[in-house]
Design an enzyme around this catalytic site. Structure first.
Site, mmCIF file in Angstrom:
data_model
loop_
_atom_site.group_PDB
_atom_site.id
_atom_site.type_symbol
_atom_site.label_atom_id
_atom_site.label_comp_id
_atom_site.label_asym_id
_atom_site.label_seq_id
_atom_site.Cartn_x
_atom_site.Cartn_y
_atom_site.Cartn_z
ATOM 1 N N ASP A 70 0.866 -1.177 0.000
ATOM 2 C CA ASP A 70 0.000 0.000 0.000
ATOM 3 C C ASP A 70 0.907 1.233 0.000
ATOM 4 O O ASP A 70 1.651 1.454 0.957
ATOM 5 C CB ASP A 70 -0.886 -0.021 1.262
ATOM 6 C CG ASP A 70 -1.824 1.166 1.308
ATOM 7 O OD1 ASP A 70 -1.725 2.062 0.443
ATOM 8 O OD2 ASP A 70 -2.668 1.200 2.231
ATOM 9 N N TYR B 67 -9.078 15.149 -9.646
ATOM 10 C CA TYR B 67 -7.980 14.423 -10.292
ATOM 11 C C TYR B 67 -7.003 15.403 -10.949
ATOM 12 O O TYR B 67 -5.787 15.328 -10.740
ATOM 13 C CB TYR B 67 -8.589 13.474 -11.331
ATOM 14 C CG TYR B 67 -7.614 12.696 -12.178
ATOM 15 C CD1 TYR B 67 -6.810 11.701 -11.637
ATOM 16 C CD2 TYR B 67 -7.535 12.929 -13.556
ATOM 17 C CE1 TYR B 67 -5.939 10.978 -12.443
ATOM 18 C CE2 TYR B 67 -6.680 12.198 -14.360
ATOM 19 C CZ TYR B 67 -5.880 11.225 -13.794
ATOM 20 O OH TYR B 67 -5.032 10.508 -14.592
HETATM 21 P P1 NAD Z 1 -5.418 1.931 -12.824
HETATM 22 O O1 NAD Z 1 -6.524 2.388 -11.953
HETATM 23 O O2 NAD Z 1 -5.727 0.968 -13.910
HETATM 24 O O3 NAD Z 1 -4.249 1.306 -11.944
HETATM 25 C C1 NAD Z 1 -3.852 1.844 -10.719
HETATM 26 C C2 NAD Z 1 -3.378 0.707 -9.850
HETATM 27 O O4 NAD Z 1 -2.988 1.264 -8.589
HETATM 28 C C3 NAD Z 1 -4.465 -0.326 -9.563
HETATM 29 O O5 NAD Z 1 -4.012 -1.625 -9.887
HETATM 30 C C4 NAD Z 1 -4.734 -0.191 -8.075
HETATM 31 O O6 NAD Z 1 -5.054 -1.396 -7.423
HETATM 32 C C5 NAD Z 1 -3.413 0.369 -7.582
HETATM 33 N N1 NAD Z 1 -3.555 1.077 -6.304
HETATM 34 C C6 NAD Z 1 -4.589 1.840 -5.886
HETATM 35 N N2 NAD Z 1 -4.365 2.283 -4.638
HETATM 36 C C7 NAD Z 1 -3.161 1.796 -4.256
HETATM 37 C C8 NAD Z 1 -2.394 1.907 -3.075
HETATM 38 N N3 NAD Z 1 -2.830 2.612 -2.015
HETATM 39 N N4 NAD Z 1 -1.195 1.285 -3.022
HETATM 40 C C9 NAD Z 1 -0.741 0.549 -4.080
HETATM 41 N N5 NAD Z 1 -1.453 0.406 -5.233
HETATM 42 C C10 NAD Z 1 -2.649 1.022 -5.306
HETATM 43 O O7 NAD Z 1 -4.728 3.241 -13.425
HETATM 44 P P2 NAD Z 1 -3.866 3.394 -14.763
HETATM 45 O O8 NAD Z 1 -4.798 3.754 -15.868
HETATM 46 O O9 NAD Z 1 -2.957 2.239 -14.903
HETATM 47 O O10 NAD Z 1 -3.069 4.716 -14.414
HETATM 48 C C11 NAD Z 1 -1.747 4.700 -13.861
HETATM 49 C C12 NAD Z 1 -1.272 6.133 -13.743
HETATM 50 O O11 NAD Z 1 -1.313 6.775 -15.029
HETATM 51 C C13 NAD Z 1 -2.124 7.021 -12.829
HETATM 52 O O12 NAD Z 1 -1.306 7.946 -12.176
HETATM 53 C C14 NAD Z 1 -3.022 7.761 -13.800
HETATM 54 O O13 NAD Z 1 -3.456 8.990 -13.287
HETATM 55 C C15 NAD Z 1 -2.096 7.954 -14.973
HETATM 56 N N6 NAD Z 1 -2.815 8.189 -16.221
HETATM 57 C C16 NAD Z 1 -3.548 7.207 -16.795
HETATM 58 C C17 NAD Z 1 -4.235 7.456 -17.996
HETATM 59 C C18 NAD Z 1 -5.057 6.396 -18.668
HETATM 60 O O14 NAD Z 1 -5.729 6.698 -19.674
HETATM 61 N N7 NAD Z 1 -5.042 5.159 -18.198
HETATM 62 C C19 NAD Z 1 -4.152 8.722 -18.571
HETATM 63 C C20 NAD Z 1 -3.429 9.719 -17.933
HETATM 64 C C21 NAD Z 1 -2.730 9.433 -16.768
HETATM 65 N N1 SER Z 2 -7.594 8.675 -19.068
HETATM 66 C C1 SER Z 2 -7.543 9.498 -17.904
HETATM 67 C C2 SER Z 2 -8.906 9.767 -17.368
HETATM 68 O O1 SER Z 2 -9.831 9.796 -18.161
HETATM 69 C C3 SER Z 2 -6.866 10.796 -18.217
HETATM 70 O O2 SER Z 2 -5.988 11.053 -17.203
HETATM 71 O O3 SER Z 2 -9.031 9.970 -16.201
#
Ligand code: NAD
Ligand code: SER
Length: 313
Positions: free
Chosen positions: A54, A144
């Site tokens: 965590d 966010y």
């Molecule tokens: P996701 O929600 O798919 O994955 C996040 C992971 O973090 C999950 O597996 C969750 O279980 C884990 N998590 C949550 N709380 C936790 C904790 N306290 N300790 C440890 N793990 C924990 O998100 P993602 O889409 O893979 O995004 C990853 C990063 O990229 C984030 O910072 C997100 O803001 C950024 N991001 C994603 C996108 C997108 O389109 N997916 C776009 C822009 C930015």
């Molecule tokens: N794909 C992400 C969202 O929609 C952008 O950070 O939250």
């Protein structure tokens, strides 16, 4: 020379699974420790070390970093835009405290490099809609977006004040098929493929003409690794880099799918996510990333549609 040992936090998420696998290919399976709050993703099982962690528990995180001789940290744990609006306090706490815990430990343990993603969600309604520049008016309206904007300045602060080599990208909406998306506003562009194949129809939660910046996951993974591998002297941005690949609307992605699945039908029923989407730019100017570390995307909408349909089937 010290061998690299990488910790990926949030490794079971949409980006985490693919980034962990790419890092394991590059650095060797045993040298990339996957970690998450939830259980290990099926695709990661048997491919390398996994610890349950965590990021909010700073003491345990610190213990793992020391015990595993970690030299680089990739922090992916966060709550995304749509889920964040349902629970703003939780999103703020995790997105901020998780980052501060990692930055503090990176400073104390002299971690060589830290990666933390920001998002196009830092931009708000007053930012330019088209070709939104690297530096511009930034007034986000989601919790966010606020957390990402504050996070960018914490990264910059830890770099300038303490010399932590922390690097960041403002990802657009990421499209992938390997692991599920985690509650973002851009998730419609993934759901649409699954529903097109399974049901031949899709009800979209955004209006048909809502343009957003998007990127296919292989481009995002490559961008991340290219940024992290670039020599320090090439990194001029210590908040977060704009990166861009494609922009399209729900109507355009639906048309691209319909070319390949002629029976496919789409309906529109916008919900609370429409306001979030409309607050973001429609396209992004990534000229600084192109200049600094030669960023170049590979996937357009046609190529992405072909690959998604082939792999989901
Ligand atoms: P996701 O929600 O798919 O994955 C996040 C992971 O973090 C999950 O597996 C969750 O279980 C884990 N998590 C949550 N709380 C936790 C904790 N306290 N300790 C440890 N793990 C924990 O998100 P993602 O889409 O893979 O995004 C990853 C990063 O990229 C984030 O910072 C997100 O803001 C950024 N991001 C994603 C996108 C997108 O389109 N997916 C776009 C822009 C930015
Ligand atoms: N794909 C992400 C969202 O929609 C952008 O950070 O939250």
């Amino acid at each position: 020379m010290q061998k690299e040992k990488i910790l990926v936090i949030g490794a079971s998420g949409q980006i985490g699974v693919e980034l962990t696998m790419a890092l394991r290919n590059l650095y060797g399976n045993a040298n990339v420790v996957a970690s998450d709050l939830r259980e290990e993703n099926e695709l990661l099982k048997g491919t390398g070390p996994y610890v349950s962690l965590d990021v909010m528990n700073k003491e345990m995180l610190h213990v793992q970093v020391i015990r595993q001789n970690i030299t680089q940290i990739y922090l992916l744990a966060a709550i995304l835009s749509a889920t964040g609006e349902k629970n703003p306090n939780l999103a703020w706490n995790l997105n901020m405290q998780g980052l501060l815990n990692v930055l503090d430990i990176a400073r104390e343990e002299k971690i060589k490099k830290v990666y933390w993603p920001s998002s196009i969600a830092v931009f708000g309604p007053t930012s330019p809609k088209k070709n939104c520049p690297q530096q511009t008016i930034i007034e986000p309206i989601t919790v966010y977006g606020i957390s990402k904007y504050a996070g960018e300045f914490w990264c910059n602060y830890f770099n300038k004040r303490f010399g932590v080599d922390v690097r960041s990208l403002r990802y657009p909406g990421l499209i992938s098929y390997k692991s599920e998306p985690g509650g973002g506003t851009t998730d419609y562009a993934i759901e649409i493929f699954h529903d097109a194949i399974e049901e031949k129809k899709y009800e979209c939660f955004l209006k048909k003409d809502t343009y957003l910046p998007m990127m296919y996951m292989p481009d995002a993974i490559r961008a991340t690794i290219e940024l992290m591998e670039a020599p320090q002297k090439r990194i001029s941005v210590r908040t977060s880099y704009n990166i861009s690949a494609i922009s399209f609307s729900p109507a355009e992605i639906a048309a691209s799918i319909k070319k390949r699945i002629p029976e496919f039908q789409i309906k529109y029923k916008p919900d609370y996510r429409q306001v979030i989407a409309e607050s973001w730019p429609q396209s992004i100017d990534d000229s600084v990333a192109k200049k600094d570390w030669h960023w170049k995307p590979e996937y357009d909408l046609e190529k992405l549609t072909d690959d998604m349909l082939k792999n989901i089937k």
